[in-house]
Design an enzyme around this catalytic site. Structure first.
Site, PDB file in Angstrom:
ATOM      1  N   ASN A   7       0.887  -1.167   0.000  1.00  0.00           N
ATOM      2  CA  ASN A   7       0.000   0.000   0.000  1.00  0.00           C
ATOM      3  C   ASN A   7       0.924   1.216   0.000  1.00  0.00           C
ATOM      4  O   ASN A   7       1.509   1.552   1.025  1.00  0.00           O
ATOM      5  CB  ASN A   7      -0.875  -0.038   1.253  1.00  0.00           C
ATOM      6  CG  ASN A   7      -1.822   1.140   1.324  1.00  0.00           C
ATOM      7  OD1 ASN A   7      -1.829   2.012   0.438  1.00  0.00           O
ATOM      8  ND2 ASN A   7      -2.626   1.191   2.372  1.00  0.00           N
ATOM      9  N   ARG A  90      -2.597  -2.126  -3.422  1.00  0.00           N
ATOM     10  CA  ARG A  90      -3.770  -1.269  -3.267  1.00  0.00           C
ATOM     11  C   ARG A  90      -3.652  -0.121  -4.268  1.00  0.00           C
ATOM     12  O   ARG A  90      -2.637   0.581  -4.298  1.00  0.00           O
ATOM     13  CB  ARG A  90      -3.813  -0.712  -1.852  1.00  0.00           C
ATOM     14  CG  ARG A  90      -4.958   0.228  -1.665  1.00  0.00           C
ATOM     15  CD  ARG A  90      -5.035   0.729  -0.248  1.00  0.00           C
ATOM     16  NE  ARG A  90      -6.214   1.556  -0.102  1.00  0.00           N
ATOM     17  CZ  ARG A  90      -6.290   2.597   0.705  1.00  0.00           C
ATOM     18  NH1 ARG A  90      -5.274   2.926   1.459  1.00  0.00           N
ATOM     19  NH2 ARG A  90      -7.401   3.297   0.762  1.00  0.00           N
ATOM     20  N   HIS A 179     -12.817   3.220  -0.206  1.00  0.00           N
ATOM     21  CA  HIS A 179     -12.854   2.223   0.878  1.00  0.00           C
ATOM     22  C   HIS A 179     -13.519   0.923   0.423  1.00  0.00           C
ATOM     23  O   HIS A 179     -14.038   0.161   1.238  1.00  0.00           O
ATOM     24  CB  HIS A 179     -13.642   2.718   2.114  1.00  0.00           C
ATOM     25  CG  HIS A 179     -13.000   3.827   2.867  1.00  0.00           C
ATOM     26  ND1 HIS A 179     -13.738   4.860   3.398  1.00  0.00           N
ATOM     27  CD2 HIS A 179     -11.713   4.056   3.191  1.00  0.00           C
ATOM     28  CE1 HIS A 179     -12.917   5.700   4.021  1.00  0.00           C
ATOM     29  NE2 HIS A 179     -11.683   5.239   3.915  1.00  0.00           N
ATOM     30  N   ARG A 240     -11.431  16.397   7.170  1.00  0.00           N
ATOM     31  CA  ARG A 240     -12.209  16.726   5.961  1.00  0.00           C
ATOM     32  C   ARG A 240     -13.636  17.110   6.324  1.00  0.00           C
ATOM     33  O   ARG A 240     -14.243  16.496   7.203  1.00  0.00           O
ATOM     34  CB  ARG A 240     -12.269  15.525   5.010  1.00  0.00           C
ATOM     35  CG  ARG A 240     -10.940  15.196   4.395  1.00  0.00           C
ATOM     36  CD  ARG A 240     -11.042  13.946   3.512  1.00  0.00           C
ATOM     37  NE  ARG A 240      -9.940  13.055   3.805  1.00  0.00           N
ATOM     38  CZ  ARG A 240      -9.914  11.750   3.531  1.00  0.00           C
ATOM     39  NH1 ARG A 240     -10.937  11.172   2.935  1.00  0.00           N
ATOM     40  NH2 ARG A 240      -8.875  11.023   3.841  1.00  0.00           N
ATOM     41  N   GLU A 383      -8.072  -4.694   5.230  1.00  0.00           N
ATOM     42  CA  GLU A 383      -7.940  -4.429   3.792  1.00  0.00           C
ATOM     43  C   GLU A 383      -6.767  -5.197   3.180  1.00  0.00           C
ATOM     44  O   GLU A 383      -6.851  -5.653   2.049  1.00  0.00           O
ATOM     45  CB  GLU A 383      -7.780  -2.916   3.567  1.00  0.00           C
ATOM     46  CG  GLU A 383      -9.102  -2.193   3.792  1.00  0.00           C
ATOM     47  CD  GLU A 383      -8.959  -0.705   4.070  1.00  0.00           C
ATOM     48  OE1 GLU A 383      -8.489  -0.360   5.174  1.00  0.00           O
ATOM     49  OE2 GLU A 383      -9.304   0.099   3.208  1.00  0.00           O
TER      50      GLU A 383
END
Ligand code: ADP
Length: 397
Positions: A7, A90, A179, A240, A383
């Site tokens: 990743n 990823r 996601h 965010r 993940e």
């Protein structure tokens, strides 16, 4: 079969080595601050756990450090690089071209490049990681696993914005969602917990971490999600803003903000941090709120309220929901945050059992009350394992 999962971010490389199909983790680690004098590499196996501080100039040097850590006889992981059978990567954005994980070839690399402008911070380092792994490991299968892929099943009424069609056809402006590896992973686990086939479940999955998103899942397929063209839309996040009136943007532009300062404001200075003025971490804010910090309490309430609104919206979208799933650092551990989110939803069929909620911090399980029509699951996401599973199934065909 040994599968190495990568990743790669703009200044970090995370990796995890799995023995498949046993799903055993043989080694894992991370390089932070690639390109800086004070870079740090961390490495962990069942036998060892250490950090190395040294300048790591670029990606090739970072990959060389990983290779040396994997091969060092003291660490007892592998003795030659040829023991690695495949790599999984990823990749944040797959645009509309990829609705599943795919073996990497020239065409797929061009596909990843073609959406560079939609994910300028993520796709370029993702591709660099792929190229470094190809260089290091030679002709073994390399598999790309896209964050957007699971959401490619979203219908047009949910993925199109109410903008002139040319913005979609000429500029690819639509909702993609992110996601996806996590939403799919927990959806499959939820189906198992319900004792159902993976395509016979309706779910609302809430991935709540530093970045957060909700997905509506009908018959095992994503049919809506809160993130959009970019990971900025939807829920309030650590830094965010999530959803806001687009009118705010041109109002601020007329006050002198340019594109870069708006980008910085909404991505890095807003969310929990912006409202609280002090932290982007739910744990810190809970301590502050308990000590009487009203801004911290407000930030937590706004965060929870936005999630509640999305749950309500997706209940309306799905009509029948079998389970509500919480995952990600906050979803898995945030007992008090789950209580905030789930308060007063009994008329919608959602009732939490507070005793069960309290004991499910960092462990998977069910937290609904016996009278709750909809089950409430805590599921630890993974993940990297999702990428390892896809890589295993695509490279052993
Ligand atoms: P990322 O999105 O970077 O993968 P994580 O899923 O690891 O992030 O989530 C990190 C966040 O999880 C932290 O910012 C913190 O707010 C939250 N978190 C971790 N532990 C707890 C806890 N015990 N209670 C509440 N929130 C927690």
């Amino acid at each position: 079969m040994k599968i190495l999962v990568f990743n790669c971010g703009s200044s970090s490389i995370k990796f995890k080595l799995f023995l498949m199909p046993d799903e055993q983790v043989l080694a894992e680690g991370m390089i932070q601050r690639v390109g800086k004098e004070d870079a740090m590499a961390s490495f962990k196996t069942p036998q060892c756990n250490f950090d190395i501080n040294q300048a790591i100039a670029d990606y090739p040097s970072g990959f060389a450090v990983i290779r040396d850590m994997l091969l060092d006889p003291k660490n007892g992981v592998i003795s030659t690089l040829s023991e690695i059978n495949a790599c999984g990567h990823r990749v944040v954005h797959g645009g509309e071209d990829f609705s599943g994980s795919m073996p990497i070839n020239d065409e797929l690399e061009s596909g990843i490049k073609s959406v560079f402008e939609l994910a300028p911070l993520h796709n370029p380092p993702n591709l660099t990681g792929i190229q470094e792994a190809q260089h290091m490991f030679g002709a073994i299968p390399q598999i790309a696993c896209f964050d957007t892929a699971f959401h490619q099943s979203i219908p047009e009424i949910a993925y199109r914005y109410a903008l002139p069609e040319a913005l979609y056809t000429d500029h690819r402006i639509r909702r993609y969602g992110f996601h996806g590896m996590s939403h799919r992973f927990v959806a499959r686990k939820a189906a198992k917990m319900l004792g159902r086939h993976k395509y016979v479940v309706n779910l609302i999955t809430c991935h709540l971490g530093n970045g957060s998103s909700v997905a509506a899942i009908r018959d095992g397929h994503s049919v809506d999600t809160s993130m959009g063209l970019t990971p900025l839309e939807g829920l309030v996040m650590g830094t965010r803003s999530g959803d806001l009136d687009p009118g705010i943007l041109f109002y601020l532009q007329r006050k002198g903000y340019d594109a870069d300062s708006l980008d910085n404001l909404l991505n890095k200075e807003s969310g929990l941090l912006g409202v609280s003025g002090s932290s982007n971490d739910v744990r810190d804010l809970e301590l502050k709120a308990d000590a009487g910090d009203e801004k911290a309490a407000l930030a937590l309430d706004i965060f929870a309220y936005r999630i509640k609104k999305y749950i309500g919206a997706y209940l309306a979208v799905l009509n029948r929901v079998d389970a509500l799933v919480f995952t990600g650092g906050i979803g898995e551990n945030g007992i008090a945050m789950r209580t905030r989110i789930l308060a007063d939803m009994d008329q919608l069929g959602i009732i939490v059992d507070e005793t069960r909620n309290m004991i499910h911090a960092g462990i998977s399980g069910e937290i609904q009350a016996p009278t709750s029509r909809i089950k409430i699951f805590i599921i630890l996401t993974n993940e990297e394992l999702a990428i390892a599973r896809d890589t295993y199934s695509l490279s052993s065909q």
